[in-house]
Every structure is written in structure tokens, then in C-alpha cells.
Design an enzyme around this catalytic site. Structure first.
Site, PDB file in Angstrom:
ATOM      1  N   GLU A  94       3.325  -8.862  -8.425  1.00  0.00           N
ATOM      2  CA  GLU A  94       4.657  -7.593  -8.170  1.00  0.00           C
ATOM      3  C   GLU A  94       5.347  -7.158  -9.265  1.00  0.00           C
ATOM      4  O   GLU A  94       5.358  -8.210 -10.549  1.00  0.00           O
ATOM      5  CB  GLU A  94       5.342  -8.020  -7.312  1.00  0.00           C
ATOM      6  CG  GLU A  94       6.402  -7.037  -7.059  1.00  0.00           C
ATOM      7  CD  GLU A  94       5.953  -5.925  -6.689  1.00  0.00           C
ATOM      8  OE1 GLU A  94       6.200  -4.533  -7.763  1.00  0.00           O
ATOM      9  OE2 GLU A  94       5.083  -6.177  -5.356  1.00  0.00           O
ATOM     10  N   ASP A 127       1.365  -7.040 -14.016  1.00  0.00           N
ATOM     11  CA  ASP A 127       0.922  -4.923 -13.460  1.00  0.00           C
ATOM     12  C   ASP A 127      -0.873  -5.486 -12.646  1.00  0.00           C
ATOM     13  O   ASP A 127      -1.443  -6.152 -13.469  1.00  0.00           O
ATOM     14  CB  ASP A 127       0.118  -3.349 -14.229  1.00  0.00           C
ATOM     15  CG  ASP A 127      -0.348  -2.497 -13.829  1.00  0.00           C
ATOM     16  OD1 ASP A 127      -1.304  -2.835 -13.765  1.00  0.00           O
ATOM     17  OD2 ASP A 127       0.744  -1.849 -12.931  1.00  0.00           O
ATOM     18  N   ASP A 145      -2.650  -4.527  -1.848  1.00  0.00           N
ATOM     19  CA  ASP A 145      -1.483  -3.700  -0.437  1.00  0.00           C
ATOM     20  C   ASP A 145      -0.350  -3.158  -1.725  1.00  0.00           C
ATOM     21  O   ASP A 145       1.297  -3.504  -1.676  1.00  0.00           O
ATOM     22  CB  ASP A 145      -0.744  -4.257   0.522  1.00  0.00           C
ATOM     23  CG  ASP A 145       0.218  -3.308   1.366  1.00  0.00           C
ATOM     24  OD1 ASP A 145       0.310  -2.583   0.885  1.00  0.00           O
ATOM     25  OD2 ASP A 145       0.483  -3.926   1.850  1.00  0.00           O
ATOM     26  N   PRO A 150      -6.316   3.808  -0.536  1.00  0.00           N
ATOM     27  CA  PRO A 150      -7.260   4.525  -1.924  1.00  0.00           C
ATOM     28  C   PRO A 150      -6.623   5.876  -2.810  1.00  0.00           C
ATOM     29  O   PRO A 150      -6.738   6.228  -3.805  1.00  0.00           O
ATOM     30  CB  PRO A 150      -8.146   4.185  -2.435  1.00  0.00           C
ATOM     31  CG  PRO A 150      -8.613   3.432  -0.400  1.00  0.00           C
ATOM     32  CD  PRO A 150      -6.980   3.305   0.071  1.00  0.00           C
TER      33      PRO A 150
END
Length: 225
Positions: A94, A127, A145, A150
Site C-alpha cells: 500500500e 508503490d 486492486d 486497467p
């Protein structure tokens, strides 16, 4: 009679490394907003749970598979993975410090506290795009998620994750026969083609009907090996 609607109440607002992130309560729901874009709330979670279950079901029966979950969100995917004793190591990447704080010490702990206490769980602040390009670790399943799909990314930098080069990086962190599962707010035949062109096999899409509009979708693909 005039309908009465609850007004969302902002619980926390922070300027993060990728812009503003907001946690708010709307009635009984908790919602995450990024740069003014609604990301997710605690209303359902069926498609997030499908993301995890479909990835495990697509594996070849290996014992205690390791899963990498891209995006902590409201915690549905993590909580569902931790509730399944068949998973081995559970790693969540995260990038927003605020989201991690909301789970560790804030309102979202009501969903994820048990999962965070599970010894199989590790939270990595990073990231995901950089992580899959740089880590030396490998996994049996990668559940993404971090966007609304996309073609509907939270930030422009995330676009690269769904490109041929980004999918190659995803394949790099998967062990042979590993499964890539990608959550999307709508099915994308074009992305299925991109997955096949990137060398993935057994590409398919599972849909989850929603109350209004197009269904949520989970795109699945297997790394050869």
C-alpha cells in the site's frame, strides 16, 4: 414525502505522496476518496473477496501459497485472505500512509484488525509499480486492486502497470504457474487481449453483478511454467 439522505462526514483528510486522500463516513459506510475520485467503500466486498478466491482456485493445488495483494483499500481482500487457512504468507503493498494508519489505528480496523494481527500478514508501504519492478521476492498469486480498472487508474503513473512492460514485471514476481488477478469496475475484453499478448495463459474474466450499471470484474491469467 421528501427523501432524506445522509451527508458524508469527513473523518480524515491528508495530503499524501500522490495527492489528497480522504476517509469519510456516509451513513454506516466508510468511503475512501483519492484526489476527488471515489475509490471504494464498505458496502459490499463481494468482488474483492472473489479476487482472492478466484486466484487461489486457479492455482494448481500447491500447499500454503504466498499471495501478494496490491492495495489495502478498505481491507476486504486482506481480511478474506487471512480468514482462509489455506493461504501461506500474505503480503500487502500500500502506497498511502494514511490508508495504513486508518487500518492500524482508525475506523477501518473494524474490518482488518484480525488480519493485521495474523502472523502470516506483512504490510509493505511502497508503490506497487516500483515494488514489482524492484523486489527479489516471488509469490504464487498477485491480486491487484489499486485502481478502478486497467482503463480507469487512480493516478497516471499506474497506467504503466497494465502495459506489456508492467505485466512483464507482474509475471516476474510470480512463480511458474502463478496467478495474476486484477480487479476492475467493468469487464475489459481489450485487457484480456493485452494479458494474452504479454504471454499469460488461461486468461478469463469473472463478473459480479451490481445493483446498477455494468458488473464488477476480476481478470484472471496464469504465468506459464
Amino acid at each position: 414525502m421528501t427523501a432524506v439522505y445522509d451527508t458524508p462526514v469527513v473523518l480524515d483528510r491528508r495530503e499524501g505522496p500522490y495527492g489528497e486522500v480522504v476517509l469519510r463516513r456516509h451513513g454506516v459506510l466508510l468511503q475512501i476518496i483519492a484526489n476527488g475520485c471515489f475509490l471504494m467503500d464498505t458496502s459490499d466486498g463481494r468482488s474483492e473477496r472473489l479476487l482472492v478466491d478466484a486466484a487461489r482456485a486457479a492455482l494448481d493445488g500447491r500447499a500454503a501459497p504466498a499471495v501478494l495483494i496490491g492495495g489495502l483499500g478498505v481491507g476486504f481482500s486482506l481480511a478474506h485472505a487471512a480468514a482462509d487457512p489455506r493461504w501461506g504468507r500474505i503480503t500487502v503493498v500500500e502506497r498511502e500512509p494514511a490508508v495504513i494508519d486508518w487500518h492500524r489505528d482508525g475506523p477501518l480496523a473494524e474490518i482488518s484488525a484480525g488480519a493485521l494481527a495474523d502472523p502470516r500478514t506483512t504490510i509493505v508501504r511502497a508503490d506497487l509499480v516500483a515494488y514489482v519492478n524492484e523486489t527479489s521476492d516471488t509469490f504464487d498469486a498477485l491480486c491487484l486492486d489499486i485502481d478502478n480498472g486497467p482503463s480507469w487508474t487512480v493516478t497516471e503513473d499506474n497506467d504503466s502497470l497494465y502495459s506489456p512492460a508492467g505485466l512483464a514485471a507482474c509475471a516476474r514476481v510470480l512463480r511458474p504457474g502463478g496467478v495474476l488477478a486484477v480487479w476492475s469496475a467493468e469487464p475489459s475484453p481489450e485487457f484480456e487481449g493485452t494479458l494474452r499478448n504479454a504471454g499469460f495463459q488461461q486468461v478469463r474474466t469473472e463478473e459480479v453483478p451490481v445493483a446498477r450499471g455494468v458488473p464488477d470484474a476480476v481478470h484472471l491469467a496464469v504465468r506459464p511454467g
